[in-house]
Structure formats: C-alpha cells, structure tokens
Write an enzyme that holds these catalytic residues in place. Sequence first.
Site, PDB file in Angstrom:
ATOM      1  N   ARG A 257       0.858  -1.180   0.000  1.00  0.00           N
ATOM      2  CA  ARG A 257       0.000   0.000   0.000  1.00  0.00           C
ATOM      3  C   ARG A 257       0.896   1.232   0.000  1.00  0.00           C
ATOM      4  O   ARG A 257       1.438   1.630   1.032  1.00  0.00           O
ATOM      5  CB  ARG A 257      -0.900  -0.018   1.241  1.00  0.00           C
ATOM      6  CG  ARG A 257      -2.018   0.995   1.229  1.00  0.00           C
ATOM      7  CD  ARG A 257      -2.699   1.054   2.586  1.00  0.00           C
ATOM      8  NE  ARG A 257      -1.868   1.790   3.531  1.00  0.00           N
ATOM      9  CZ  ARG A 257      -1.692   1.462   4.802  1.00  0.00           C
ATOM     10  NH1 ARG A 257      -2.255   0.385   5.286  1.00  0.00           N
ATOM     11  NH2 ARG A 257      -0.948   2.201   5.593  1.00  0.00           N
ATOM     12  N   HIS A 261      -3.489   4.379   4.715  1.00  0.00           N
ATOM     13  CA  HIS A 261      -4.661   3.502   4.729  1.00  0.00           C
ATOM     14  C   HIS A 261      -5.873   4.210   4.121  1.00  0.00           C
ATOM     15  O   HIS A 261      -6.573   3.660   3.276  1.00  0.00           O
ATOM     16  CB  HIS A 261      -4.962   3.077   6.165  1.00  0.00           C
ATOM     17  CG  HIS A 261      -6.184   2.239   6.322  1.00  0.00           C
ATOM     18  ND1 HIS A 261      -6.263   0.941   5.866  1.00  0.00           N
ATOM     19  CD2 HIS A 261      -7.390   2.512   6.869  1.00  0.00           C
ATOM     20  CE1 HIS A 261      -7.452   0.454   6.132  1.00  0.00           C
ATOM     21  NE2 HIS A 261      -8.168   1.381   6.730  1.00  0.00           N
ATOM     22  N   TYR A 270       3.833   4.696  11.602  1.00  0.00           N
ATOM     23  CA  TYR A 270       4.112   3.277  11.795  1.00  0.00           C
ATOM     24  C   TYR A 270       4.975   2.642  10.708  1.00  0.00           C
ATOM     25  O   TYR A 270       5.232   1.441  10.755  1.00  0.00           O
ATOM     26  CB  TYR A 270       2.793   2.491  11.929  1.00  0.00           C
ATOM     27  CG  TYR A 270       1.802   2.691  10.794  1.00  0.00           C
ATOM     28  CD1 TYR A 270       1.911   1.971   9.604  1.00  0.00           C
ATOM     29  CD2 TYR A 270       0.755   3.596  10.913  1.00  0.00           C
ATOM     30  CE1 TYR A 270       1.014   2.152   8.572  1.00  0.00           C
ATOM     31  CE2 TYR A 270      -0.161   3.781   9.886  1.00  0.00           C
ATOM     32  CZ  TYR A 270      -0.035   3.056   8.719  1.00  0.00           C
ATOM     33  OH  TYR A 270      -0.926   3.243   7.696  1.00  0.00           O
TER      34      TYR A 270
END
Length: 361
Positions: A257, A261, A270
Amino acid sequence: MSSNDLLPSEQPVQLLAPDGRRVDDAAHEFPSDEQMLRAHEALVTGRRINEQAYALVRQGRLAVYPSSHGQEACEVAAALVLHDRDWLFPTYRDVVSIVGRGVDPVETLTLLKGDWHCGYDPTEHHVAPQTTPLATQLIHAVGVAHAATLRGEDTVVMAMCGDGATSEGDFHEALNFAAVFKAPVVFFVQNNEYAISVPLSRQTVAPSLAHKGIGYGMPGERVDGNDIAALLSVLGAAVESVRNGGGPQLIEAHTYRMQAHTNADDATRYRQDDEVEAWAGRDPLLRSEAYLTAREVLTDERRTEIAARAEAVATAMRDGLMKDVEPDPQELFRNIYATPTPHLEEQAAFLAEELTREAAR
C-alpha cells in the site's frame, strides 16, 4: 490430493521482473500481447482514478478514500479474469476492480461520498456492495457461490480481502464452509503488508497467508501482486479450475500500500520512508509499460490514446462527484422493513407534514 499438492510455491509466482523483463516459468502461461495491452490500459485508468479520488477528498467531494495506488495490478486482474456471469465481492479498497467490472466510477464512489449505502445495482454487473467491516463479505460470497451450485449455474465468485481480514473469524468460517461444500470461490488476499497500522508480522507467524489454505484442504498459491502478467496467469488458472469443479482456492498477492490507509491515516507513524521507497521500484504500471514498450506493442500513439481515455474517465468522475445531491428526508424511513411498522409510519407522516409546512412558508 496429497498435502503437498495444497502448498503454495516457496516464492511468489513472477512472470515480469521489476524492470519489465520476462521471467521464464514453464508452469504458468504468459498472457498474450492483447491481454497485456488491455490490462495495461486498465492499470493506467486505475492509477488515474486513484489520483482523481484523492484530489476529490481534498476538495471535500469525497468523505474518505482508501487508495489502491501501487496495488492496481491486483485490482485489474481480479476483474479481467472473470466472466460476465461471475460475481465479484470487493472491499472498501477495491474501487478500481469494481470499475473494471463495468460499474460507473461515480456510482462506485457514492458510498465513499456518503450519499448512500451503495451507489450501484449489485445485480447489474454482479458486483456485491463494498464492505468496510473486515471479512464479512467473504461469508456472503460463499453463500452466493453455494447457491449458484445448487441452481446448477456456471458461476465463479471472486472474494477479495486484505491481509488484516485473515485474522478475522469470518475468514475461517468462509474458507471452511467453501472447502466442505466445494463452493466455486477464489479467495483473493491482497497482502499489502499492513492492516491499517498493524504489520503482517503482528498478525501471523505462518510461512505465508497462502499456507493457511492447507488447514481447510484448500490449494493455496502465492503471486507477485505487482506483476500483472503473473496475476492474470495465476488468477485466471484458479478461476477456471474452480469453474471446472476443482473446489475453492486461496491466492495471496504480495503487494504494498504505497499511500496511507485512507486520507484520515498518518502512515508515517508506523512505517519508514525507505520502506515505501523500496516498493516504488516495483510499480506494476511501470513494469507493464516497460514490457510492452520493449515488444513494440505499446507505441507512442497507443500510449497517448490510453492516457486520453483514462483522463476522460477521471473528468467524468470529477464532474459527476462535483454535483450536489438534494437529500430526500423521507429516505430515512425507506428500506428499513419490507412492511413499515406503525411507529415508523407515524414518524414518516409527521415529517411529511413538517416538510409541507416548511415549503408553504
């Protein structure tokens, strides 16, 4: 079938190297130039849809957008390997796949705009509504597949999910039921390394997600999720095997990705930039472009035509989503019960009277 027949390959199947060179693999059929060109155009269109959708979020025309930038090869292949009579069960991130099935982009994005629960008719293109809860659509997908078998229909269901969904109980239930009843389902996991902020290492210690299939007596396979040629080959073979009575299959695509998100997420909290950059060189769009250019299939003229058609899709999408929708307050009472309860009827009548009085002022 022995347990060894259920195991996926040690390395994900790859037919195109990151630089676009063809990788020889006698076990997997390489797509034709025509198939590759069609897929490449869908990749270009998919990338343009992702870019335009992100712009629409910033303009306040979409409430949220979960981009599939970098994962477009998975999206495109899932749609292309299906027949018209087959069903696609997508997730919230599978906009490009839904459009690939012929659904209008504006209708596809209606859910993410917040105007309605589903902006398209699922039965028209055999595309189930997008789902936000993880893995819930997998059980529904198996139900549709099993029902098709009971009716004697020649139908395959492509059930899509992400790596996070494999940690849900619904994933287990769906695979177990499908395996026991040999439901014609291809479970397609797009492993993009993160379930929001949770890395794959915090979800499983299995050798791969495809290895989970053996626990259900179901064949599993791994594929390079940024390689459109390998995806078309592996998914295409899985669909035909399932269609011919071979039972369900579990396919894991290894991808990434590239963006957050959703627009509401801060991915820098993160993961590190160097991790993202490492995947940038594996871009599925650049890979197919390099291959087709080297074969002189993708000429400058065709490249221009493809870009123009992709831009036309983005323009229509932008124009459609820019239109303001006049809300109908009476929709609050529709599609709740087949036969409205007396209490709801009373509330609807009260609201109707209020709206009539307001309009008369």
